[in-house]
Design a protein around this motif. Structure first.
Motif, short mmCIF file in Angstrom:
data_model
loop_
_atom_site.label_atom_id
_atom_site.label_comp_id
_atom_site.label_asym_id
_atom_site.label_seq_id
_atom_site.Cartn_x
_atom_site.Cartn_y
_atom_site.Cartn_z
N LEU A 187 50.05 17.89 14.87
CA LEU A 187 51.25 17.93 15.54
C LEU A 187 52.05 19.22 15.04
CD1 LEU A 187 52.55 14.15 15.40
CD2 LEU A 187 52.05 15.38 17.51
N PRO A 188 52.81 19.83 15.58
CA PRO A 188 53.61 21.03 15.05
C PRO A 188 54.63 20.24 14.17
CG PRO A 188 54.31 20.50 17.43
CD PRO A 188 53.17 19.32 17.16
N TYR A 189 54.48 19.87 12.89
CA TYR A 189 55.19 19.30 11.99
C TYR A 189 56.58 20.03 11.69
CZ TYR A 189 50.41 17.25 10.94
OH TYR A 189 49.14 16.78 11.06
N HIS A 190 56.42 21.30 11.84
CA HIS A 190 57.51 22.32 11.39
C HIS A 190 58.69 22.18 12.20
CE1 HIS A 190 54.67 24.18 13.93
NE2 HIS A 190 55.59 25.10 14.13
N LYS A 248 63.23 11.66 12.50
CA LYS A 248 63.91 10.36 13.01
C LYS A 248 63.89 10.71 14.62
CE LYS A 248 67.07 9.38 9.17
NZ LYS A 248 68.46 9.40 9.05
N GLU A 249 64.31 11.69 15.05
CA GLU A 249 64.24 11.96 16.67
C GLU A 249 62.87 11.83 17.06
OE1 GLU A 249 66.63 15.17 17.66
OE2 GLU A 249 68.40 14.67 16.59
N ASP A 250 61.91 12.32 16.60
CA ASP A 250 60.62 12.48 16.98
C ASP A 250 59.56 11.20 16.39
OD1 ASP A 250 61.26 14.67 18.74
OD2 ASP A 250 61.20 16.02 16.97
N ALA A 251 60.13 10.30 15.66
CA ALA A 251 59.17 9.53 15.24
C ALA A 251 58.14 8.78 16.10
CB ALA A 251 60.25 8.46 14.40
N GLN A 252 58.59 8.46 17.28
CA GLN A 252 57.77 7.87 18.41
C GLN A 252 56.51 8.76 18.56
OE1 GLN A 252 58.28 4.57 19.41
NE2 GLN A 252 55.89 5.02 19.90
N ILE A 253 56.86 9.97 18.64
CA ILE A 253 55.51 11.22 18.56
C ILE A 253 54.51 10.83 17.39
CG2 ILE A 253 54.78 13.33 18.91
CD1 ILE A 253 57.40 14.05 20.08
N TYR A 254 54.88 10.76 16.22
CA TYR A 254 54.04 10.45 15.26
C TYR A 254 53.33 9.24 15.46
CZ TYR A 254 55.78 14.51 12.35
OH TYR A 254 56.02 15.62 11.92
N LYS A 255 54.09 8.36 15.77
CA LYS A 255 53.46 6.69 16.02
C LYS A 255 52.43 6.90 17.12
CE LYS A 255 57.54 4.46 14.47
NZ LYS A 255 58.93 3.61 14.77
N ASP A 256 52.89 7.65 17.98
CA ASP A 256 51.58 7.64 19.50
C ASP A 256 50.39 8.50 19.02
OD1 ASP A 256 53.42 6.24 20.82
OD2 ASP A 256 54.39 8.18 21.86
N ASP A 261 56.54 16.93 4.63
CA ASP A 261 56.23 18.13 3.57
C ASP A 261 54.65 18.31 3.03
OD1 ASP A 261 58.83 18.60 4.00
OD2 ASP A 261 59.27 17.51 2.15
N GLN A 262 54.23 17.07 2.77
CA GLN A 262 52.56 16.92 2.43
C GLN A 262 51.72 17.72 3.38
OE1 GLN A 262 51.19 15.19 -0.50
NE2 GLN A 262 53.15 15.80 -1.32
N LEU A 263 52.15 17.34 4.60
CA LEU A 263 51.02 17.71 5.73
C LEU A 263 50.95 19.38 5.90
CD1 LEU A 263 51.84 15.00 8.29
CD2 LEU A 263 49.86 15.02 7.25
N ILE A 264 52.38 20.09 5.72
CA ILE A 264 52.75 21.27 6.03
C ILE A 264 52.24 21.98 4.63
CG2 ILE A 264 54.36 22.87 6.09
CD1 ILE A 264 56.06 21.07 7.57
N ALA A 265 52.53 21.45 3.75
CA ALA A 265 51.90 21.92 2.26
C ALA A 265 50.30 21.97 2.42
CB ALA A 265 52.32 21.51 1.24
N LEU A 269 50.20 14.91 24.79
CA LEU A 269 51.19 15.93 24.61
C LEU A 269 51.09 17.03 25.42
CD1 LEU A 269 50.12 16.20 20.75
CD2 LEU A 269 52.05 14.95 21.83
N GLU A 270 52.26 17.58 25.56
CA GLU A 270 52.37 19.07 26.57
C GLU A 270 51.80 20.16 25.97
OE1 GLU A 270 56.49 19.20 27.59
OE2 GLU A 270 56.52 17.32 28.58
N GLU A 271 51.65 21.11 26.61
CA GLU A 271 50.85 22.29 26.19
C GLU A 271 51.71 23.18 25.12
OE1 GLU A 271 48.03 24.84 25.60
OE2 GLU A 271 47.94 22.96 26.84
N ALA A 272 53.10 22.76 25.11
CA ALA A 272 54.18 23.59 24.16
C ALA A 272 53.82 23.07 22.61
CB ALA A 272 55.66 23.00 24.55
N PHE A 273 53.38 21.65 22.39
CA PHE A 273 52.95 21.33 21.32
C PHE A 273 51.88 22.28 20.56
CE2 PHE A 273 55.04 17.66 22.89
CZ PHE A 273 55.81 17.07 21.62
N PHE A 274 50.93 22.53 21.42
CA PHE A 274 49.55 23.29 21.01
C PHE A 274 50.04 24.78 20.76
CE2 PHE A 274 48.14 19.76 23.66
CZ PHE A 274 47.66 18.97 22.79
N THR A 275 50.90 25.22 21.51
CA THR A 275 51.62 26.60 21.39
C THR A 275 52.19 26.76 20.12
OG1 THR A 275 51.69 26.80 23.75
CG2 THR A 275 52.92 28.38 22.56
N GLU A 276 53.00 25.75 19.69
CA GLU A 276 53.75 25.75 18.66
C GLU A 276 52.94 25.56 17.37
OE1 GLU A 276 56.78 26.37 17.55
OE2 GLU A 276 57.99 26.26 19.31
#
Length: 219
Positions: free
Chosen positions: A129-132, A137-145, A157-161, A184-191
């Motif tokens: 995912l585009p973790y950055h 909180k607001e995008d928690a469901q995306i991580y769960k999915d 922070d661990q994932l980004i590092a 996921l929409e294409e914008a996720f992969f672009t990010e």
């Protein structure tokens, strides 16, 4: 350490190399959408499995057939560090080719140790995912999915590092990769691509990036 009963010969996981693919039966703290290894390797330990001694014997007898060894999972780095170190050091003494480890990136300090102690020649890391740009909180469901976990700032922070560490290592044997999840929409992969390209420019890094198609399970 228990290993999947089948050692796999592959020509695609590491470009231009004939690779011996080994799956650790250590499980995985994630439950990613569509994981192809989940039922057979992660959900429960198969009744038949190989041990590290089986691997060492195989390398002694047949290691000359390969020029790379790739250790995957599940999540291989879920194992205790001393067991990871012992296995990789032993493979170094028995095998003249390259050693690659694949990971989700949730064990940043272990990734650093693998590089610092020259236990691997490269790491293949999934940036799912585009973790950055996601909010825990607001995008928690995306991580769960996608990853099957509830995110925290520490986890992100661990994932980004971890991704940053792989890019900083700056080897053609490293790899950052993303699965094109159909949720996921294409914008996720672009990010994600923008993040990787920016970090590669910062480190003047040659680490390749791959956006891989999602493979639907036959089950």
């Amino acid at each position: 350490m228990k290993l999947y009963n089948n050692f796999i010969r592959t020509f695609t996981d590491l470009p231009n190399h004939t690779t011996l693919l080994i799956h650790s039966l250590s499980g995985c703290p994630l439950k990613c959408f569509g994981c192809l290894n989940y039922n057979e390797i992660i959900a429960s330990t198969p009744k038949e499995y190989k041990t590290t001694d089986d691997l060492y014997d195989y390398l002694k007898k047949s290691g000359y057939l390969f020029d790379a060894v790739m250790i995957s999972g599940g999540e291989f780095l879920k194992n205790p560090l001393d067991e990871i170190r012992a296995l990789l050091q032993k493979v170094r003494t028995l095998f003249n080719g390259k050693i690659i480890v694949t990971t989700s990136g949730i064990y940043y300090q272990k990734i650093r140790t693998l590089y610092e102690e020259n236990l691997v020649d490269g790491i293949h890391i999934d940036m799912k995912l585009p973790y950055h740009v996601l909010d825990v909180k607001e995008d928690a469901q995306i991580y769960k999915d996608i990853m099957g976990v509830t995110p925290s700032k520490k986890l992100v922070d661990q994932l980004i590092a971890s991704v940053d560490a792989v890019i900083e290592h700056n080897s053609i044997l490293d790899q950052v990769r993303t699965v094109r999840y159909p949720l996921l929409e294409e914008a996720f992969f672009t990010e994600i691509r923008h993040f990787v390209e920016d970090r590669k420019a910062y480190y003047e890094s040659v680490v390749p990036y791959f956006l891989n198609d999602f493979i639907y399970s036959e089950s």
